[in-house]
Motif scaffolding. Structure first.
Motif, mmCIF file in Angstrom:
data_model
loop_
_atom_site.group_PDB
_atom_site.id
_atom_site.type_symbol
_atom_site.label_atom_id
_atom_site.label_comp_id
_atom_site.label_asym_id
_atom_site.label_seq_id
_atom_site.Cartn_x
_atom_site.Cartn_y
_atom_site.Cartn_z
ATOM 1 N N ILE A 112 0.920 -1.017 0.147
ATOM 2 C CA ILE A 112 -0.063 -0.119 0.037
ATOM 3 C C ILE A 112 0.749 1.270 0.030
ATOM 4 O O ILE A 112 0.581 2.243 -0.781
ATOM 5 C CB ILE A 112 -0.974 -0.015 1.000
ATOM 6 N N GLY A 113 1.769 1.255 0.799
ATOM 7 C CA GLY A 113 2.855 2.568 0.794
ATOM 8 C C GLY A 113 3.337 2.854 -0.495
ATOM 9 O O GLY A 113 3.054 4.265 -0.746
ATOM 10 N N PRO A 114 3.810 2.306 -1.217
ATOM 11 C CA PRO A 114 4.477 2.750 -2.654
ATOM 12 C C PRO A 114 3.187 3.126 -3.483
ATOM 13 O O PRO A 114 3.317 4.036 -4.289
ATOM 14 C CB PRO A 114 4.968 1.295 -3.026
ATOM 15 N N VAL A 115 2.037 2.360 -3.494
ATOM 16 C CA VAL A 115 0.897 2.808 -4.426
ATOM 17 C C VAL A 115 0.486 4.190 -3.844
ATOM 18 O O VAL A 115 0.231 5.161 -4.578
ATOM 19 C CB VAL A 115 -0.311 1.762 -4.038
ATOM 20 N N VAL A 116 0.220 4.583 -2.451
ATOM 21 C CA VAL A 116 -0.024 5.646 -2.008
ATOM 22 C C VAL A 116 0.785 6.665 -2.324
ATOM 23 O O VAL A 116 0.695 8.017 -2.684
ATOM 24 C CB VAL A 116 -0.385 5.710 -0.619
ATOM 25 N N ASP A 117 2.144 6.584 -2.130
ATOM 26 C CA ASP A 117 3.456 7.410 -2.623
ATOM 27 C C ASP A 117 3.394 7.598 -4.135
ATOM 28 O O ASP A 117 3.371 8.931 -4.327
ATOM 29 C CB ASP A 117 4.729 6.837 -2.336
ATOM 30 N N LYS A 118 2.928 6.648 -4.857
ATOM 31 C CA LYS A 118 2.717 7.184 -6.395
ATOM 32 C C LYS A 118 1.718 8.023 -6.758
ATOM 33 O O LYS A 118 1.666 8.948 -7.718
ATOM 34 C CB LYS A 118 2.722 5.987 -7.227
ATOM 35 N N LEU A 119 0.500 7.676 -5.972
ATOM 36 C CA LEU A 119 -0.780 8.545 -6.116
ATOM 37 C C LEU A 119 -0.561 9.717 -5.768
ATOM 38 O O LEU A 119 -1.028 10.859 -6.548
ATOM 39 C CB LEU A 119 -1.984 7.912 -5.647
ATOM 40 N N TYR A 120 0.247 10.141 -4.678
ATOM 41 C CA TYR A 120 0.622 11.610 -4.127
ATOM 42 C C TYR A 120 1.270 12.161 -5.140
ATOM 43 O O TYR A 120 1.212 13.457 -5.389
ATOM 44 C CB TYR A 120 1.216 11.326 -2.750
ATOM 45 N N ALA A 121 2.331 11.487 -5.782
ATOM 46 C CA ALA A 121 3.060 12.052 -6.665
ATOM 47 C C ALA A 121 2.427 12.776 -7.935
ATOM 48 O O ALA A 121 2.663 13.654 -8.430
ATOM 49 C CB ALA A 121 4.306 11.266 -7.383
ATOM 50 N N ILE A 122 1.470 11.883 -8.318
ATOM 51 C CA ILE A 122 0.528 12.289 -9.397
ATOM 52 C C ILE A 122 -0.324 13.298 -9.098
ATOM 53 O O ILE A 122 -0.560 14.248 -9.738
ATOM 54 C CB ILE A 122 -0.329 10.821 -9.905
ATOM 55 N N TRP A 123 -0.956 13.410 -7.858
ATOM 56 C CA TRP A 123 -1.516 14.302 -7.300
ATOM 57 C C TRP A 123 -0.766 15.770 -7.200
ATOM 58 O O TRP A 123 -1.310 16.835 -7.942
ATOM 59 C CB TRP A 123 -2.377 14.229 -5.857
ATOM 60 N N ARG A 127 -1.925 19.124 -9.208
ATOM 61 C CA ARG A 127 -2.448 19.904 -8.079
ATOM 62 C C ARG A 127 -2.858 21.250 -8.630
ATOM 63 O O ARG A 127 -3.932 21.553 -8.521
ATOM 64 C CB ARG A 127 -1.663 19.890 -6.876
ATOM 65 N N LEU A 128 -1.987 22.047 -9.246
ATOM 66 C CA LEU A 128 -2.303 23.284 -9.659
ATOM 67 C C LEU A 128 -3.159 23.433 -10.683
ATOM 68 O O LEU A 128 -4.436 24.254 -10.641
ATOM 69 C CB LEU A 128 -0.956 24.048 -10.276
ATOM 70 N N SER A 129 -3.193 22.630 -11.802
ATOM 71 C CA SER A 129 -4.225 22.537 -12.699
ATOM 72 C C SER A 129 -5.515 22.150 -12.281
ATOM 73 O O SER A 129 -6.551 22.598 -12.658
ATOM 74 C CB SER A 129 -3.532 21.912 -13.961
ATOM 75 N N LEU A 130 -5.662 21.157 -11.350
ATOM 76 C CA LEU A 130 -6.790 20.757 -10.824
ATOM 77 C C LEU A 130 -7.513 21.565 -10.070
ATOM 78 O O LEU A 130 -8.763 21.432 -9.834
ATOM 79 C CB LEU A 130 -6.479 19.356 -10.105
ATOM 80 N N THR A 131 -7.028 22.365 -9.369
ATOM 81 C CA THR A 131 -7.318 23.677 -8.692
ATOM 82 C C THR A 131 -7.648 24.702 -9.285
ATOM 83 O O THR A 131 -8.044 25.819 -8.895
ATOM 84 C CB THR A 131 -6.657 23.734 -7.395
ATOM 85 N N GLY A 132 -7.382 24.753 -10.856
ATOM 86 C CA GLY A 132 -7.639 25.933 -11.673
ATOM 87 C C GLY A 132 -6.786 27.157 -11.323
ATOM 88 O O GLY A 132 -7.036 28.252 -11.467
#
Length: 160
Positions: A112-123, A127-132
């Motif tokens: 789970i840790g590496p998956v969450v780390d990867k998801l955070y990296a994508i986020w 982040r900037l474009s997703l929040t306009g």
């Protein structure tokens, strides 16, 4: 006053009361939502020092040497001993300090840790474009221009 008393006093004066200094983007609506939640959980205890990196007065020197652009790219925190941590580890530590370690406990597990780390990296990358908001280069340039304007107490307005 004995030398030991003087050393103890000096150590006390330089030891911060917070257990972690969280660097966050005060212009990010989702980041603000999280910070507001964490501030309520801290309940004035001062366990977490919240530092808004979007504030033009933000300085790397006071925050583990983390410059604005780096801080905007990924979430960072500074421990009282000056150690800098980033990414999901920041959330693990903050939630642990606030007595909610169970929230991120699964992120310490091998799969789970590496998956969450990867998801955070994508986020973090989106982040900037997703929040306009504009891209990071534009935000950095605008901030630098504001700071230069304040520093020189003059601004030049360009007309198209």
């Amino acid at each position: 006053m004995s030398e030991l008393d003087s050393q103890s006093r000096k150590s006390f004066e330089t030891t911060p009361s917070w257990q972690i200094k969280l660097l966050y983007d005060g212009q990010c609506p989702l980041c603000l939502r999280e910070v507001n939640f964490l501030q309520k959980r801290d309940a004035g205890r001062g366990l977490v020092a919240f530092v808004d990196i979007a504030d033009d007065d933000y300085t790397p020197e006071a925050n583990g040497g983390i410059d604005f652009e780096t801080a905007m790219g990924r979430i960072h925190a500074v421990l009282p001993d000056g150690t800098v941590i980033k990414n999901v580890e920041v959330f693990r530590r903050v939630y642990e300090i606030l007595g909610m370690s169970w929230v991120y406990a699964a992120t310490r597990w091998p799969i789970i840790g590496p998956v969450v780390d990867k998801l955070y990296a994508i986020w973090a990358d989106w982040r900037l474009s997703l929040t306009g908001r504009p891209d990071l280069a534009t935000i950095v340039a605008e901030r630098n221009q504001r700071i230069e304007c304040k520093t020189h107490e003059r601004c030049q307005v360009t007309q198209d």
